[in-house]
Design a protein around this motif. Sequence first.
Motif, PDB file in Angstrom:
ATOM      1  N   ASP A  76      54.392  29.581  -9.809  1.00 43.00           N
ATOM      2  CA  ASP A  76      54.897  29.292 -11.159  1.00 43.00           C
ATOM      3  C   ASP A  76      56.413  29.140 -11.075  1.00 43.00           C
ATOM      4  N   SER A 107      52.133  34.090  -5.699  1.00 38.71           N
ATOM      5  CA  SER A 107      51.195  35.189  -5.471  1.00 38.71           C
ATOM      6  C   SER A 107      50.714  35.152  -4.025  1.00 38.71           C
ATOM      7  N   ARG A 144      53.681  28.826   4.156  1.00 39.58           N
ATOM      8  CA  ARG A 144      53.647  28.225   2.827  1.00 39.58           C
ATOM      9  C   ARG A 144      54.721  27.137   2.781  1.00 39.58           C
ATOM     10  N   GLN A 173      52.424  42.404  -4.663  1.00 36.92           N
ATOM     11  CA  GLN A 173      52.239  41.301  -3.720  1.00 36.92           C
ATOM     12  C   GLN A 173      52.656  39.960  -4.359  1.00 36.92           C
ATOM     13  N   HIS A 185      48.141  36.684  -2.976  1.00 43.88           N
ATOM     14  CA  HIS A 185      46.670  36.688  -3.000  1.00 43.88           C
ATOM     15  C   HIS A 185      46.131  35.264  -3.125  1.00 43.88           C
ATOM     16  N   SER A 186      46.537  34.601  -4.207  1.00 43.31           N
ATOM     17  CA  SER A 186      45.955  33.298  -4.512  1.00 43.31           C
ATOM     18  C   SER A 186      46.814  32.130  -4.033  1.00 43.31           C
ATOM     19  N   GLY A 187      48.069  32.375  -3.781  1.00 41.45           N
ATOM     20  CA  GLY A 187      48.966  31.291  -3.393  1.00 41.45           C
ATOM     21  C   GLY A 187      49.465  30.468  -4.561  1.00 41.45           C
ATOM     22  N   GLU A 188      49.148  30.879  -5.797  1.00 41.65           N
ATOM     23  CA  GLU A 188      49.603  30.139  -6.970  1.00 41.65           C
ATOM     24  C   GLU A 188      51.121  30.274  -7.120  1.00 41.65           C
TER      25      GLU A 188
END
Length: 614
Positions: free
Chosen positions: A312, A305, A269, A284, A307-310
């Motif tokens: 914030d 996240s 990432r 997670q 899971h989604s890679g989002e």
Amino acid sequence: MPLRRRYAFRGGGVTIEEFDEEDEPDYDDEEEAEDTEEEDDDTEEEDEESQIRVHTSVPHAPMASQEESEEKEKQIRSAEGVCSTSGSQEEEEDAAWKPSEGEGTSCLICMEVWTNGGDHQVCCLPCGHLYGFSCIKKWLKQPRSAGKCPQCNRTCNLRDVRKIFASRIAAVDDDAHKRILFLESKLNSIEQKSASWSSKEAQWRKREAELRSEVNKLKKKIAYMGSTTNAALRESNVASQEKYTPGNKIYQEQNGRAPSCSFRHQGERLVNGGRLFDIDGGTQILLLARRLSGVGGTFVLSQMSLHSGEIDDIMLPPTTRAIKDLHISPHNNGLAVFGSLGKKLSVISLESHNTVLSYDLPAAPWSCSWDRNSSHHIYAGLQNGMVLVFDMRQTMGPLASFAGLTSNPVHTIHHLSANSTPSSDVCSLLSASSIGLCQWSINGSEGRPSLVSETGNPGVCISSSYCPQSDHVVASYRPRVGSSDDTVSTQPTLTQTGANTIGVDGFHVCLKRRGFCFQKLSSTHASVATIRLPRTAIVDFGEGGRKQVFASCEESTRQLVLQDPSTFAVSQRFSLASHHPLQDVKYANVNGYTLLGLLTDDRLQLLRNEQTYM
């Protein structure tokens, strides 16, 4: 009888003659004196050949010595650009030597300019003082003047007054001449000093060139030694990788089992300014502390996240400053605690991104930790060596504060598990500072620190990691410069493989906690950071504390090394995906597998445990 003086113009100059009063003709009044003076001018010119001459000059003559003096002073000021002495004192002297504008041109009685003829013709008294004729004539007639010179009060009368026939009076200034000689002497002295300093500068430049040559030779020698060391390390690393590759027969024959871990790359990432992070395996969620680029270096928290890679971003107050430590609560309550150089210990909610609590501290916190048995208690290690205990139900301040053995910053703090604690009323903490590991036994408001001496004295403690399931502790050290210990080099031995990779030969020491005591299991040499405080971790695979690996960065090869903490046998090596130094390493057990994260300034590298062997 006292000698008297008289003045007359001869050959472009005014002469002063000393004579006896008996030789002077007697004048009865002012008119007779003037007539006699005019008639005897020719006679006086012949008789005054033996007089003492007072030089006169054209109007520009007085400026000659002054211009010469100013020229000398300009040369001295230019020389003083090389060497400046007492500048203010010389300026005062120059001001004292500068002649007044009206000196030698005006009458001191009326303050008007005298003339070379007429009523206000320049004249002098026997004492030598000059006045306009009409002014001194009126002065001497006044009863109150009593026939005295206005300046020196010497007795005189009108017949003593002598007119001076000159366009302008100028006297050779002996003091100015001495001043010129003095300035010339000073200029010569400064020039000599300047020549001496130029010679010394040439010697210094020669010495500098010699030193640069020696430095270049030493650099070449260090580079040669570094390349030799790196070659030996690469050979050793290849041998280690061959020895500890999963399924390798040599490893199985010597140890009776395959390695305890087998990680593979999970992904990357990209981040900006990564400094610290933590992973919550249940939700997670990954929480990062980042330093934004630009002036000021503002810190923000970013929630990612898996899971989604989002991502914030959680904006922090401007007073937060740099974040020194960050941990997600192990009690699955959605909270995280971090300490910052703004002397703040803050608790935030991962759901609302709001600050739940914020404590003002007496010094900046360098480390923090959650209590593994109580979700309300937090611990913080401060820059001044203190350890603070907080209860989140008490929002005003710390529950207790304890002074350390020294005032060195507490860079790591762990809450020790209750498995090996004899009494449930006693809370045990393990802190690390430059002097080494320190164990704390805290009972209410009382705390007692003690130095863990089982590590010996290998140098300066720069990191520590703890596994609560197995009670393993690994402390990392680098050499203490100037130490007399035989096991520690007095100067760090540097190993370098690239422009951004510099390491120093240090140590890892593994301890096993047994109650309030520690047992030393093993130690090994390691290439550690020369300046930074590195991050390490003991990865537990969640099988009852039977399988762990120690994760650390080897600075000389820029690799993450996974080792058995009890023996420091190497299991795996991973090259860092970034050329930036490793900032943090953390792990989490997620749905039956172990996720290991490596954070650098520009990316987060994820490794996943593929399988384990017995």
